[in-house]
Design a protein around this motif. Structure first.
Motif, mmCIF file in Angstrom:
data_model
loop_
_atom_site.group_PDB
_atom_site.id
_atom_site.type_symbol
_atom_site.label_atom_id
_atom_site.label_comp_id
_atom_site.label_asym_id
_atom_site.label_seq_id
_atom_site.Cartn_x
_atom_site.Cartn_y
_atom_site.Cartn_z
ATOM 1 N N ARG A 107 0.878 -1.183 -0.007
ATOM 2 C CA ARG A 107 -0.032 0.254 -0.014
ATOM 3 C C ARG A 107 0.906 1.234 0.081
ATOM 4 O O ARG A 107 0.367 2.288 -0.448
ATOM 5 C CB ARG A 107 -1.080 0.072 1.089
ATOM 6 C CG ARG A 107 -2.343 -1.150 0.808
ATOM 7 C CD ARG A 107 -2.959 -1.436 2.110
ATOM 8 N NE ARG A 107 -3.542 -0.318 2.643
ATOM 9 C CZ ARG A 107 -4.398 -0.506 3.738
ATOM 10 N NH1 ARG A 107 -4.395 -1.531 4.604
ATOM 11 N NH2 ARG A 107 -5.318 0.599 4.258
ATOM 12 N N ILE A 108 1.969 1.317 0.621
ATOM 13 C CA ILE A 108 2.877 2.606 0.732
ATOM 14 C C ILE A 108 3.518 2.736 -0.746
ATOM 15 O O ILE A 108 3.688 3.905 -1.032
ATOM 16 C CB ILE A 108 3.716 2.615 1.847
ATOM 17 C CG1 ILE A 108 4.590 1.555 2.081
ATOM 18 C CG2 ILE A 108 2.928 2.897 3.004
ATOM 19 C CD1 ILE A 108 5.286 1.548 3.433
ATOM 20 N N GLU A 109 3.909 1.519 -1.334
ATOM 21 C CA GLU A 109 4.425 1.522 -2.616
ATOM 22 C C GLU A 109 3.582 2.024 -3.647
ATOM 23 O O GLU A 109 3.939 2.806 -4.413
ATOM 24 C CB GLU A 109 4.934 0.166 -2.994
ATOM 25 C CG GLU A 109 6.351 -0.381 -2.274
ATOM 26 C CD GLU A 109 7.465 0.189 -2.744
ATOM 27 O OE1 GLU A 109 7.753 -0.205 -4.032
ATOM 28 O OE2 GLU A 109 8.083 1.189 -2.344
ATOM 29 N N LYS A 110 2.429 1.662 -3.339
ATOM 30 C CA LYS A 110 1.288 1.975 -4.385
ATOM 31 C C LYS A 110 1.064 3.588 -4.241
ATOM 32 O O LYS A 110 1.036 4.439 -5.223
ATOM 33 C CB LYS A 110 0.013 1.381 -4.181
ATOM 34 C CG LYS A 110 -1.177 1.668 -5.211
ATOM 35 C CD LYS A 110 -2.312 0.740 -4.902
ATOM 36 C CE LYS A 110 -3.567 1.163 -5.951
ATOM 37 N NZ LYS A 110 -4.866 0.715 -5.288
ATOM 38 N N LEU A 111 1.150 4.129 -3.110
ATOM 39 C CA LEU A 111 0.946 5.489 -2.791
ATOM 40 C C LEU A 111 2.191 6.254 -3.290
ATOM 41 O O LEU A 111 1.999 7.286 -3.887
ATOM 42 C CB LEU A 111 1.027 5.570 -1.214
ATOM 43 C CG LEU A 111 -0.583 5.759 -0.740
ATOM 44 C CD1 LEU A 111 -0.467 5.791 0.893
ATOM 45 C CD2 LEU A 111 -1.623 6.806 -1.286
ATOM 46 N N SER A 112 3.365 5.753 -2.919
ATOM 47 C CA SER A 112 4.465 6.646 -3.477
ATOM 48 C C SER A 112 4.640 6.783 -4.866
ATOM 49 O O SER A 112 5.522 7.488 -5.279
ATOM 50 C CB SER A 112 5.773 5.728 -2.727
ATOM 51 O OG SER A 112 6.117 4.737 -3.388
ATOM 52 N N ARG A 113 4.084 5.575 -5.579
ATOM 53 C CA ARG A 113 4.019 5.596 -7.010
ATOM 54 C C ARG A 113 3.340 7.286 -7.556
ATOM 55 O O ARG A 113 3.643 7.497 -8.707
ATOM 56 C CB ARG A 113 3.441 4.589 -7.687
ATOM 57 C CG ARG A 113 4.605 3.439 -7.714
ATOM 58 C CD ARG A 113 4.153 2.280 -8.809
ATOM 59 N NE ARG A 113 2.948 1.464 -8.162
ATOM 60 C CZ ARG A 113 3.203 0.516 -7.359
ATOM 61 N NH1 ARG A 113 4.438 0.017 -7.212
ATOM 62 N NH2 ARG A 113 2.118 -0.126 -7.033
ATOM 63 N N THR A 114 2.627 7.578 -6.617
ATOM 64 C CA THR A 114 1.787 8.967 -7.036
ATOM 65 C C THR A 114 2.389 10.265 -6.533
ATOM 66 O O THR A 114 1.927 11.250 -6.806
ATOM 67 C CB THR A 114 0.368 8.939 -6.671
ATOM 68 O OG1 THR A 114 0.133 8.849 -5.088
ATOM 69 C CG2 THR A 114 -0.230 7.468 -7.004
#
Ligand SMILES: Cc1cc2nc3c(=O)[nH]c(=O)nc-3n(C[C@H](O)[C@H](O)[C@H](O)COP(=O)(O)O)c2cc1C
Length: 314
Positions: A107-114
């Motif tokens: 979830r934090i990786e997904k967020l950090s891609r934005t």
């Protein structure tokens, strides 16, 4: 007496209207304070001598969901980026201790891609320091503190806005509850508005008009939550004001704190003139100006330490 009750009631209504838990409407600032409130639990946990592996699971889940919603609604800003970095630090700590939190990581990786491409803000989590980086026992704070006086005889001339800005930046280092940093500083330098705001203050006669700038320190009620924080603004704002006064003193600027203990009626009127938000609490004004070569100051003698200090042995 009725007036006292009326004013307490108005204080309470203001707190109920704007603070986090009682207020009906939640704005960005409320959510920002909530992110800080929860990421602070994690950074604090990580700074303990022996954090428990997997500590604060529920808080982490809340913070993560909160961050996802916040970014979705308001996009990235310093607070949300620091929250993300704190969650990474929490993930890394657990990983280093053989607890792999896959869901959190995904979830934090997904967020950090934005994250915006230009983002360089990497702070959050913990900072590792050596004692020598903290130990400032070499500085003469006694001398510094004893050399500050309330100045009521300013020399002519402008105090550069950059000095005020630098002082505000230093004052930002003031501790605040869960690091919520609710204090704000308004700067008035135009002669007309300075005169206008000073009308609402009852202790500046004979010198206020000679101040280069008038500052007003306030605290944002949206940052506070629950019954127990009903008076927190006065504690955080008071500490902030002291830091600001010391910061200005460290840069050679003269200051005089000016009380803003006023009725709700005066508060409303001043806020309109001074363009201060309704959700803020007034802490104090600070008159700032240049130091003359020679001046008189009030002696304002102090009580001795023995008089104010009580040692409880058992
Ligand atoms: C919250 C606060 C409000 C104050 N209000 C006034 C004021 O309205 N007018 C004034 O001349 N001094 C004001 N003072 C300055 C105090 O009189 C002063 O700090 C005190 O006498 C100690 O003296 P010193 O600051 O020179 O050490 C205020 C100080 C504080 C902390």
């Amino acid at each position: 007496m009725i007036n006292l009750e009326k004013n307490y009631k108005l204080d309470m209504e203001k707190f109920k209207k704007y603070s986090f838990e009682f207020g009906f409407t939640k704005e960005k600032r409320h959510h920002e304070a909530d992110l800080i409130f929860f990421y602070h639990k994690i950074e604090k946990g990580l700074s303990l001598p022996n954090p428990r592996v997997g500590f604060g699971e529920e808080n982490v889940e809340y913070l993560l969901s909160k961050l996802e919603n916040y970014v979705d609604k308001y996009h990235w800003d310093d607070t949300s980026i620091i929250t993300l970095n704190t969650l990474y630090a929490y993930y890394d700590f657990n990983k280093d201790n053989n607890l792999i939190l896959d869901d959190l990581f995904n979830r934090i990786e997904k967020l950090s891609r934005t994250l915006p491409k230009e983002n360089t803000l990497s702070t959050g989590g913990i900072i590792e320091l050596k004692k020598e980086q903290i130990d400032k026992s070499g500085i003469n704070f006694k001398d510094f503190a004893y050399s500050r006086y309330s100045i009521r005889d300013f020399a002519p001339g402008d105090v550069n806005l950059e000095l005020i800005k630098e002082s505000v930046q230093i004052a930002q280092k003031t501790p605040s509850v869960c690091n919520r940093q609710s204090s704000k500083v308004y700067v008035y330098s135009d002669e007309v508005i300075k005169k206008e705001v000073l009308k609402y203050q009852n202790g500046n006669a004979g010198f206020g008009d000679r101040a280069s700038k008038i500052l007003i320190v306030t605290c944002e009620l949206k940052d506070f939550r629950g019954v127990i924080e009903r008076n927190q603004s006065y504690i955080d704002g008071g500490m902030y004001s002291m830091s600001l006064i010391y910061a200005l003193h460290s840069l050679g600027v003269g200051t005089c704190a000016l009380n803003l203990s006023v009725t709700n009626e005066t508060e409303q009127a001043l806020k309109r003139v001074a363009r201060i938000g309704e959700s803020e609490v007034l802490l104090m004004m600070i008159a700032v100006g240049n130091l003359p070569e020679r001046l008189k100051v009030a002696a304002s003698p102090r009580r001795e330490a023995e008089e104010v200090m009580t040692v409880i042995y058992n």
